[in-house]
Design a protein around this motif. Structure first.
Motif, PDB file in Angstrom:
ATOM      1  N   LEU A 139       0.846  -1.190   0.000  1.00 38.72           N
ATOM      2  CA  LEU A 139       0.000   0.000   0.000  1.00 38.72           C
ATOM      3  C   LEU A 139       0.880   1.238   0.000  1.00 38.72           C
ATOM      4  N   PRO A 140       0.333   2.365  -0.441  1.00 35.66           N
ATOM      5  CA  PRO A 140       1.097   3.608  -0.308  1.00 35.66           C
ATOM      6  C   PRO A 140       1.356   3.882   1.170  1.00 35.66           C
ATOM      7  N   ALA A 141       2.466   4.486   1.462  1.00 39.61           N
ATOM      8  CA  ALA A 141       2.796   4.811   2.849  1.00 39.61           C
ATOM      9  C   ALA A 141       1.918   5.941   3.370  1.00 39.61           C
ATOM     10  N   PHE A 142       1.535   6.856   2.492  1.00 38.85           N
ATOM     11  CA  PHE A 142       0.743   8.024   2.882  1.00 38.85           C
ATOM     12  C   PHE A 142      -0.369   8.269   1.871  1.00 38.85           C
ATOM     13  N   TYR A 143      -1.458   8.867   2.358  1.00 40.41           N
ATOM     14  CA  TYR A 143      -2.575   9.257   1.497  1.00 40.41           C
ATOM     15  C   TYR A 143      -2.788  10.762   1.619  1.00 40.41           C
ATOM     16  N   ASP A 159      -7.318  11.709  -1.656  1.00 38.51           N
ATOM     17  CA  ASP A 159      -7.523  10.273  -1.463  1.00 38.51           C
ATOM     18  C   ASP A 159      -8.330  10.008  -0.200  1.00 38.51           C
ATOM     19  N   VAL A 160      -8.033  10.733   0.867  1.00 39.99           N
ATOM     20  CA  VAL A 160      -8.736  10.545   2.142  1.00 39.99           C
ATOM     21  C   VAL A 160     -10.221  10.854   1.990  1.00 39.99           C
ATOM     22  N   THR A 161     -10.549  11.945   1.318  1.00 36.39           N
ATOM     23  CA  THR A 161     -11.966  12.283   1.138  1.00 36.39           C
ATOM     24  C   THR A 161     -12.667  11.250   0.260  1.00 36.39           C
ATOM     25  N   TYR A 197     -11.285  17.869   8.759  1.00 39.78           N
ATOM     26  CA  TYR A 197     -10.563  18.773   9.664  1.00 39.78           C
ATOM     27  C   TYR A 197     -11.334  19.050  10.953  1.00 39.78           C
ATOM     28  N   ARG A 198     -12.655  19.054  10.912  1.00 39.64           N
ATOM     29  CA  ARG A 198     -13.439  19.222  12.138  1.00 39.64           C
ATOM     30  C   ARG A 198     -13.235  18.015  13.048  1.00 39.64           C
ATOM     31  N   ARG A 199     -13.252  16.825  12.476  1.00 44.16           N
ATOM     32  CA  ARG A 199     -13.043  15.624  13.286  1.00 44.16           C
ATOM     33  C   ARG A 199     -11.623  15.539  13.820  1.00 44.16           C
ATOM     34  N   ILE A 200     -10.657  16.028  13.070  1.00 47.78           N
ATOM     35  CA  ILE A 200      -9.278  16.088  13.589  1.00 47.78           C
ATOM     36  C   ILE A 200      -9.245  16.962  14.834  1.00 47.78           C
ATOM     37  N   ALA A 201      -9.889  18.127  14.768  1.00 45.40           N
ATOM     38  CA  ALA A 201      -9.922  19.051  15.904  1.00 45.40           C
ATOM     39  C   ALA A 201     -10.617  18.431  17.113  1.00 45.40           C
ATOM     40  N   GLU A 202     -11.609  17.574  16.854  1.00 45.53           N
ATOM     41  CA  GLU A 202     -12.339  16.907  17.932  1.00 45.53           C
ATOM     42  C   GLU A 202     -11.615  15.660  18.447  1.00 45.53           C
ATOM     43  N   GLY A 203     -10.537  15.245  17.774  1.00 50.80           N
ATOM     44  CA  GLY A 203      -9.816  14.037  18.163  1.00 50.80           C
ATOM     45  C   GLY A 203     -10.471  12.775  17.638  1.00 50.80           C
ATOM     46  N   ARG A 204     -11.377  12.902  16.660  1.00 50.65           N
ATOM     47  CA  ARG A 204     -12.110  11.759  16.135  1.00 50.65           C
ATOM     48  C   ARG A 204     -11.630  11.312  14.757  1.00 50.65           C
ATOM     49  N   PHE A 205     -10.472  11.803  14.322  1.00 53.13           N
ATOM     50  CA  PHE A 205      -9.882  11.416  13.042  1.00 53.13           C
ATOM     51  C   PHE A 205      -8.374  11.590  13.170  1.00 53.13           C
ATOM     52  N   PRO A 206      -7.585  10.736  12.532  1.00 58.88           N
ATOM     53  CA  PRO A 206      -6.123  10.856  12.653  1.00 58.88           C
ATOM     54  C   PRO A 206      -5.612  12.180  12.096  1.00 58.88           C
ATOM     55  N   GLU A 207      -4.563  12.697  12.699  1.00 59.70           N
ATOM     56  CA  GLU A 207      -3.932  13.918  12.194  1.00 59.70           C
ATOM     57  C   GLU A 207      -3.005  13.576  11.042  1.00 59.70           C
ATOM     58  N   PRO A 208      -2.886  14.475  10.069  1.00 59.33           N
ATOM     59  CA  PRO A 208      -1.913  14.238   9.003  1.00 59.33           C
ATOM     60  C   PRO A 208      -0.502  14.500   9.518  1.00 59.33           C
ATOM     61  N   ALA A 231       3.231  20.308   2.135  1.00 62.55           N
ATOM     62  CA  ALA A 231       2.662  18.981   1.892  1.00 62.55           C
ATOM     63  C   ALA A 231       2.419  18.237   3.201  1.00 62.55           C
ATOM     64  N   SER A 232       1.237  17.636   3.295  1.00 58.57           N
ATOM     65  CA  SER A 232       0.925  16.770   4.425  1.00 58.57           C
ATOM     66  C   SER A 232       0.084  15.613   3.907  1.00 58.57           C
ATOM     67  N   ALA A 233       0.086  14.529   4.660  1.00 53.85           N
ATOM     68  CA  ALA A 233      -0.656  13.338   4.262  1.00 53.85           C
ATOM     69  C   ALA A 233      -0.916  12.474   5.483  1.00 53.85           C
ATOM     70  N   TRP A 234      -1.780  11.490   5.304  1.00 54.01           N
ATOM     71  CA  TRP A 234      -2.137  10.593   6.391  1.00 54.01           C
ATOM     72  C   TRP A 234      -1.410   9.270   6.219  1.00 54.01           C
ATOM     73  N   PRO A 235      -0.757   8.775   7.275  1.00 51.55           N
ATOM     74  CA  PRO A 235      -0.135   7.452   7.193  1.00 51.55           C
ATOM     75  C   PRO A 235      -1.213   6.386   6.961  1.00 51.55           C
TER      76      PRO A 235
END
Length: 80
Positions: free
Chosen positions: A16-20, A24-26, A37-48, A55-59
């Motif tokens: 698999l790709p190392a990062f998305y 791709d995430v959406t 981004y709202r869920r990231i702020a709430e702690g309910r989604f992984p941070e990039p 550039a940023s991405a999700w593992p």
């Protein structure tokens, strides 16, 4: 099915790709950019992670953890 059971794979690729990236995430999660981004702020989604410059991405492992349990996912609190 609202959420895939695992990240997409290709029969021609062994890994698999190392990062998305955000596009791709959406697509994979069916969440909008603002919801991600709202869920990231709430702690309910992984941070990039920042890859350099703007550039940023999700593992892939962090994204898979969310896919495995989207309702129960909670980001671990950082150690002080």
């Amino acid at each position: 099915m609202l959420f895939p059971r695992s990240l997409p794979t290709s029969r021609h690729l062994d890994a698999l790709p190392a990062f998305y990236r955000l596009n791709d995430v959406t697509r994979i999660t069916a969440l909008s950019r603002s919801t991600v981004y709202r869920r990231i702020a709430e702690g309910r989604f992984p941070e990039p992670v920042h890859l350099g410059g703007r550039a940023s991405a999700w593992p892939s492992a962090a994204l898979q953890a969310w896919i495995d349990d989207p309702q129960g996912y909670r980001r671990a609190k950082p150690e002080p």
